[in-house]
Design an enzyme around this catalytic site. Sequence first.
Site, short mmCIF file in Angstrom:
data_model
loop_
_atom_site.label_atom_id
_atom_site.label_comp_id
_atom_site.label_asym_id
_atom_site.label_seq_id
_atom_site.Cartn_x
_atom_site.Cartn_y
_atom_site.Cartn_z
N HIS A 37 183.85 168.69 93.36
CA HIS A 37 183.55 167.25 93.37
C HIS A 37 184.78 166.46 93.81
O HIS A 37 184.67 165.51 94.58
CB HIS A 37 183.17 166.77 91.96
CG HIS A 37 181.91 167.38 91.42
ND1 HIS A 37 181.91 168.28 90.38
CD2 HIS A 37 180.61 167.19 91.75
CE1 HIS A 37 180.67 168.63 90.10
NE2 HIS A 37 179.86 167.99 90.91
N SER A 186 179.63 173.67 88.07
CA SER A 186 179.66 173.25 86.66
C SER A 186 179.09 174.37 85.78
O SER A 186 179.45 174.51 84.61
CB SER A 186 178.83 171.98 86.45
OG SER A 186 179.31 170.98 87.31
O1 PAF Z 1 174.28 168.22 93.57
C1 PAF Z 1 174.09 167.59 92.51
O2 PAF Z 1 174.95 167.50 91.64
C2 PAF Z 1 172.74 166.92 92.28
O3 PAF Z 1 171.70 167.67 92.78
C3 PAF Z 1 172.69 165.48 92.83
C4 PAF Z 1 172.83 165.45 94.34
C5 PAF Z 1 173.81 164.65 92.21
C6 PAF Z 1 171.36 164.84 92.47
O4 PAF Z 1 171.17 164.77 91.09
#
Ligand code: PAF
Length: 281
Positions: A37, A186
């Site tokens: 992320h 995660s």
């Molecule tokens: O990839 C993710 O974490 C989820 O699928 C998203 C794109 C945030 C949608 O809830």
Amino acid sequence: MKVINTIETMRIWSQSIHLQKETIAFVPSMGYLHGGHLSLIRKAKSIAQKTVVSIFVNPAQFGPGEDLEKYPRDVDRDLILCKNERADAVFLPQKDEMYSPGHFTYVVNEQLNNVLCGRRRPGHFKGVTTIVAKLFNIIDPDISVFGQKDAQQAIILKNMVKDLNFRTKIIIGPIIREADGLALSSRNKYLNSSQRRNALILSASLQYAEKQFASENKNMDQIKEEIIKKINATPECKVDYVEFVNAETLLGDYNKGDKVLLAIAVFVGETRLIDNTILTC
Ligand code: PAF
């Protein structure tokens, strides 16, 4: 960094940024942020003037019996990480506002909803496209950044943007891995130490395929069989699927010279992990 909890405040913030003629890059997430992320947030910061991260564990993309309740959450830590990355805003909506009673409208890709992960997790991508469409409508980003680890999600969302004429542009960031090859996720948090070791079979399988392709063995049926055997012979590991598909369409139509996606999903204990690589056939 602004922490925004309501749809209305989020809209007002985005509109004020657009009024100042600044661009917004958006990184959607379900929180419990990791290095993958953070790399997307850095990418977002490098391509737009303002960066928004959303944190919302989207119930609509979890099937019955999946891990919605136990999905890892640590909002305080997430906010510190976003602040450290100098995100400009974090959108942290409540479930009841995102899905108010009487919410019966969904967005579905009728072709790709049922292949690869979609076949194993019915309704999952309907939940993803619906929440991402809602977030696009609320945040109105110029650019949205997703990760290549969720390769099917990335392609379905690119199709959604094209089919439904969203104005956002989609950018895909590379898979980020631990030093030993495990793709960041995660869900890695669920693994105990032996499962964590055994989970290396995912990246090892992709490397095996990459080596075969590099040595001009491009017999995908044979490589797939070998990989399935190796994974199922690894303690605590069970193949969910191993598939070669066209990297653009996610279907089984490829010709010599096309990019193919090798996508794998494996249960390591109870935890389902995915990984992928792109090869040239
Ligand atoms: O990839 C993710 O974490 C989820 O699928 C998203 C794109 C945030 C949608 O809830």
